[in-house]
Design a protein around this motif. Structure first.
Motif, PDB file in Angstrom:
ATOM      1  N   ASN A  58       0.818  -1.222   0.000  1.00  0.00           N
ATOM      2  CA  ASN A  58       0.000   0.000   0.000  1.00  0.00           C
ATOM      3  C   ASN A  58       0.850   1.268   0.000  1.00  0.00           C
ATOM      4  O   ASN A  58       0.331   2.353  -0.201  1.00  0.00           O
ATOM      5  CB  ASN A  58      -0.880   0.059   1.255  1.00  0.00           C
ATOM      6  N   LEU A  59       2.110   1.097   0.324  1.00  0.00           N
ATOM      7  CA  LEU A  59       2.970   2.280   0.443  1.00  0.00           C
ATOM      8  C   LEU A  59       3.412   2.744  -0.932  1.00  0.00           C
ATOM      9  O   LEU A  59       3.658   1.933  -1.825  1.00  0.00           O
ATOM     10  CB  LEU A  59       4.204   1.956   1.284  1.00  0.00           C
ATOM     11  N   ALA A  60       3.503   4.058  -1.082  1.00  0.00           N
ATOM     12  CA  ALA A  60       3.952   4.613  -2.358  1.00  0.00           C
ATOM     13  C   ALA A  60       5.473   4.500  -2.472  1.00  0.00           C
ATOM     14  O   ALA A  60       6.182   4.622  -1.479  1.00  0.00           O
ATOM     15  CB  ALA A  60       3.533   6.072  -2.447  1.00  0.00           C
ATOM     16  N   ASN A  61       5.940   4.248  -3.675  1.00  0.00           N
ATOM     17  CA  ASN A  61       7.384   4.290  -3.961  1.00  0.00           C
ATOM     18  C   ASN A  61       7.703   5.607  -4.636  1.00  0.00           C
ATOM     19  O   ASN A  61       6.932   6.079  -5.465  1.00  0.00           O
ATOM     20  CB  ASN A  61       7.766   3.137  -4.887  1.00  0.00           C
ATOM     21  N   PHE A  62       8.839   6.159  -4.285  1.00  0.00           N
ATOM     22  CA  PHE A  62       9.182   7.506  -4.759  1.00  0.00           C
ATOM     23  C   PHE A  62      10.561   7.560  -5.398  1.00  0.00           C
ATOM     24  O   PHE A  62      11.486   6.866  -4.959  1.00  0.00           O
ATOM     25  CB  PHE A  62       9.222   8.485  -3.569  1.00  0.00           C
ATOM     26  N   LYS A  63      10.686   8.436  -6.390  1.00  0.00           N
ATOM     27  CA  LYS A  63      11.972   9.042  -6.711  1.00  0.00           C
ATOM     28  C   LYS A  63      11.916  10.433  -6.104  1.00  0.00           C
ATOM     29  O   LYS A  63      10.836  11.033  -6.004  1.00  0.00           O
ATOM     30  CB  LYS A  63      12.201   9.167  -8.227  1.00  0.00           C
ATOM     31  N   VAL A  64      13.071  10.957  -5.716  1.00  0.00           N
ATOM     32  CA  VAL A  64      13.108  12.277  -5.093  1.00  0.00           C
ATOM     33  C   VAL A  64      13.920  13.227  -5.962  1.00  0.00           C
ATOM     34  O   VAL A  64      15.062  12.930  -6.321  1.00  0.00           O
ATOM     35  CB  VAL A  64      13.686  12.196  -3.664  1.00  0.00           C
ATOM     36  N   GLY A  65      13.298  14.325  -6.319  1.00  0.00           N
ATOM     37  CA  GLY A  65      13.982  15.347  -7.097  1.00  0.00           C
ATOM     38  C   GLY A  65      14.293  16.553  -6.239  1.00  0.00           C
ATOM     39  O   GLY A  65      13.692  16.760  -5.184  1.00  0.00           O
ATOM     40  N   VAL A  66      15.256  17.336  -6.694  1.00  0.00           N
ATOM     41  CA  VAL A  66      15.591  18.593  -6.049  1.00  0.00           C
ATOM     42  C   VAL A  66      15.422  19.666  -7.121  1.00  0.00           C
ATOM     43  O   VAL A  66      15.918  19.500  -8.237  1.00  0.00           O
ATOM     44  CB  VAL A  66      17.038  18.539  -5.521  1.00  0.00           C
ATOM     45  N   TYR A  69      10.636  24.181   0.332  1.00  0.00           N
ATOM     46  CA  TYR A  69       9.383  23.493   0.626  1.00  0.00           C
ATOM     47  C   TYR A  69       9.412  22.174  -0.131  1.00  0.00           C
ATOM     48  O   TYR A  69      10.114  22.042  -1.138  1.00  0.00           O
ATOM     49  CB  TYR A  69       8.204  24.333   0.131  1.00  0.00           C
ATOM     50  N   THR A  70       8.613  21.207   0.334  1.00  0.00           N
ATOM     51  CA  THR A  70       8.560  19.919  -0.346  1.00  0.00           C
ATOM     52  C   THR A  70       7.189  19.714  -0.966  1.00  0.00           C
ATOM     53  O   THR A  70       6.171  19.829  -0.288  1.00  0.00           O
ATOM     54  CB  THR A  70       8.926  18.785   0.627  1.00  0.00           C
ATOM     55  N   PHE A  71       7.191  19.462  -2.248  1.00  0.00           N
ATOM     56  CA  PHE A  71       5.972  19.234  -3.019  1.00  0.00           C
ATOM     57  C   PHE A  71       5.926  17.742  -3.340  1.00  0.00           C
ATOM     58  O   PHE A  71       6.827  17.240  -4.021  1.00  0.00           O
ATOM     59  CB  PHE A  71       5.993  20.069  -4.305  1.00  0.00           C
ATOM     60  N   GLY A  72       4.901  17.061  -2.861  1.00  0.00           N
ATOM     61  CA  GLY A  72       4.942  15.608  -3.030  1.00  0.00           C
ATOM     62  C   GLY A  72       3.597  14.962  -3.266  1.00  0.00           C
ATOM     63  O   GLY A  72       3.449  13.764  -3.054  1.00  0.00           O
ATOM     64  N   GLY A  73       2.621  15.730  -3.698  1.00  0.00           N
ATOM     65  CA  GLY A  73       1.284  15.173  -3.918  1.00  0.00           C
ATOM     66  C   GLY A  73       1.273  14.181  -5.066  1.00  0.00           C
ATOM     67  O   GLY A  73       2.198  14.150  -5.887  1.00  0.00           O
ATOM     68  N   PRO A  74       0.213  13.364  -5.113  1.00  0.00           N
ATOM     69  CA  PRO A  74       0.089  12.461  -6.251  1.00  0.00           C
ATOM     70  C   PRO A  74      -0.185  13.272  -7.523  1.00  0.00           C
ATOM     71  O   PRO A  74      -0.640  14.410  -7.447  1.00  0.00           O
ATOM     72  CB  PRO A  74      -1.113  11.579  -5.885  1.00  0.00           C
ATOM     73  N   ASP A  75       0.138  12.730  -8.657  1.00  0.00           N
ATOM     74  CA  ASP A  75      -0.160  13.306  -9.974  1.00  0.00           C
ATOM     75  C   ASP A  75       0.614  14.574 -10.296  1.00  0.00           C
ATOM     76  O   ASP A  75       0.199  15.338 -11.159  1.00  0.00           O
ATOM     77  CB  ASP A  75      -1.667  13.616 -10.126  1.00  0.00           C
ATOM     78  N   ARG A  76       1.745  14.818  -9.614  1.00  0.00           N
ATOM     79  CA  ARG A  76       2.502  16.018  -9.985  1.00  0.00           C
ATOM     80  C   ARG A  76       3.486  15.737 -11.113  1.00  0.00           C
ATOM     81  O   ARG A  76       4.123  16.657 -11.617  1.00  0.00           O
ATOM     82  CB  ARG A  76       3.190  16.677  -8.783  1.00  0.00           C
ATOM     83  N   ASP A  77       3.637  14.497 -11.513  1.00  0.00           N
ATOM     84  CA  ASP A  77       4.588  14.150 -12.572  1.00  0.00           C
ATOM     85  C   ASP A  77       3.955  13.072 -13.449  1.00  0.00           C
ATOM     86  O   ASP A  77       3.520  12.047 -12.936  1.00  0.00           O
ATOM     87  CB  ASP A  77       5.881  13.632 -11.921  1.00  0.00           C
ATOM     88  N   TYR A 134       6.919  11.060  -7.855  1.00  0.00           N
ATOM     89  CA  TYR A 134       8.074  11.958  -7.905  1.00  0.00           C
ATOM     90  C   TYR A 134       7.844  13.085  -6.924  1.00  0.00           C
ATOM     91  O   TYR A 134       6.921  13.881  -7.093  1.00  0.00           O
ATOM     92  CB  TYR A 134       8.280  12.504  -9.322  1.00  0.00           C
ATOM     93  N   LEU A 135       8.689  13.129  -5.900  1.00  0.00           N
ATOM     94  CA  LEU A 135       8.580  14.172  -4.888  1.00  0.00           C
ATOM     95  C   LEU A 135       9.670  15.206  -5.172  1.00  0.00           C
ATOM     96  O   LEU A 135      10.772  14.857  -5.577  1.00  0.00           O
ATOM     97  CB  LEU A 135       8.774  13.524  -3.519  1.00  0.00           C
TER      98      LEU A 135
END
Lengths: 238, 238
Positions: A7-15, A81-89, A101-102
């Motif tokens: 159930n957990l989301a997997n992320f790549k993290v961008g800067v 600030y950190t932007f990490g909502g669903p559907d941003r990428d 993608y956070l």
């Protein structure tokens, strides 16, 4: 009671870096943009960013992308600030990579005269005046807005102006920077001048300079030692 | 020129909440801690946190964990900072899950009298006075420090005090809150009182109350409409 790990989301993290500068000669606030050369949003302007690599800290990633885009002597950098909502990428889609993608954004200030753009291997890089920023990729317009609000706030209570002004400046230069960012009506020049001098961290260099017509004006320097003594005291600059 | 995707780090994203409250009767700043009931750090105290689920925004995850831990009427919540360096979580190890764990922290304030702790299904939950916080799991001590600094800063220029004080309070209560957080020497009572009243957003309710010995004191209320008029004006409270 813990959710199944599926159930957990997997992320790549961008800067993504919101890098501001000020062109004093033209009286304009600038933001650094790069043209994307890969999907998604290929050919569109965006904030300079990168994905975080294995073993790399967030801040190291922010500095890595800075070093790839500009040469500079000094830089002010802080997390924004950190932007990490669903559907941003769009790459989040299950038909693409299927991971979120956070974006951890950073706020940076450089002196315009000291910063040299590096165009190697990119299809476009430019200092855009804020009022002419084109449509940006992803949610970068929102990140830029957030960064600009941080710049406005920081001018009110912190010495960030001295990270973008040349090392010596007139009080008129300083006032001009404040009006470019905060608008003409933030304060009249005479009150602004009195307030800033009273705070006690501007040192008169003894040198006077002519800016077009009018009397020669004194060149000041930001005195970081005097400011350090005040650092724990709440204050407003305007 | 883009790195191979195998070089990119894979992440799970957690949300950790620094939830402050103030017990006016005991004159103490409190932080909410929960005892971990799973590895890593099983049995150790930590900030209440959770991992972000598929389709869930960061803020939704922060509210989800809050709702699991306390019942409250009002809450102030804002994003604090993102901690995402390598090696901040033992599960990163290649013999464990081999992915990085990034923490987006949130800063929250609740009124002590209105907040009820929910102990269901946890091995421990407690309001800890700040000076008695035990050793915390992960880098949560650093996150807590960062949150406490944010609380100190926000007291100086924003009306966060009124999110933790009861709806009506004496100026002595307000001063006591400021001294609990900023220390005895931040300002003397008389200057503090004059300054706050001059800012114009405290309304006298007309009711007086006795606090132990001494003359009855007026009860005030925070007037959010008056404050809204000042919102774009930089100001310091102390």
């Amino acid at each position: 009671m813990t959710p199944k790990s599926t159930n957990l989301a997997n992320f790549k993290v961008g800067v993504d870096n919101v890098i501001f500068s000020v062109d004093m000669a033209q009286n304009r606030v600038l933001v650094l943009l790069v043209m994307r050369q890969g999907d998604p949003f290929s050919g569109q302007w965006s904030l300079p960013g990168t994905l975080v690599r294995q073993g790399e800290s967030l801040e190291a990633a922010a500095y890595r992308i800075l070093a790839e885009k500009i040469r500079f002597k000094n830089i002010y950098l802080e997390q924004l600030y950190t932007f990490g909502g669903p559907d941003r990428d769009p790459r989040e889609s299950p038909d693409c990579f299927g991971v979120r993608y956070l974006s951890v954004s950073y706020f940076a200030l450089v002196r315009f005269e000291e910063a040299q753009l590096i165009a190697d291997g990119v299809t476009g890089i430019a200092w855009y005046p804020l009022e002419r920023v084109p449509e940006l990729a992803f949610d970068h317009h929102q990140i830029l807005e957030y960064g600009y609000q941080r710049l406005r706030n920081k001018l009110e209570y912190s010495p960030v102006a001295f990270d973008v002004l040349p090392e010596t400046f007139t009080l008129g230069d300083l006032y001009q920077l404040y009006t470019s960012v905060l608008g003409e009506n933030f304060s009249d020049y005479s009150n602004f001048r009195t307030r800033l001098l009273k705070l006690g961290f501007l040192s008169d260099t003894g040198v006077k300079v002519s800016r077009g017509a009018g009397r020669p004006a004194s060149l000041y320097r930001f005195n970081s030692e005097s400011f350090a003594l005040l650092k724990d005291k709440p204050m407003v600059f305007i």
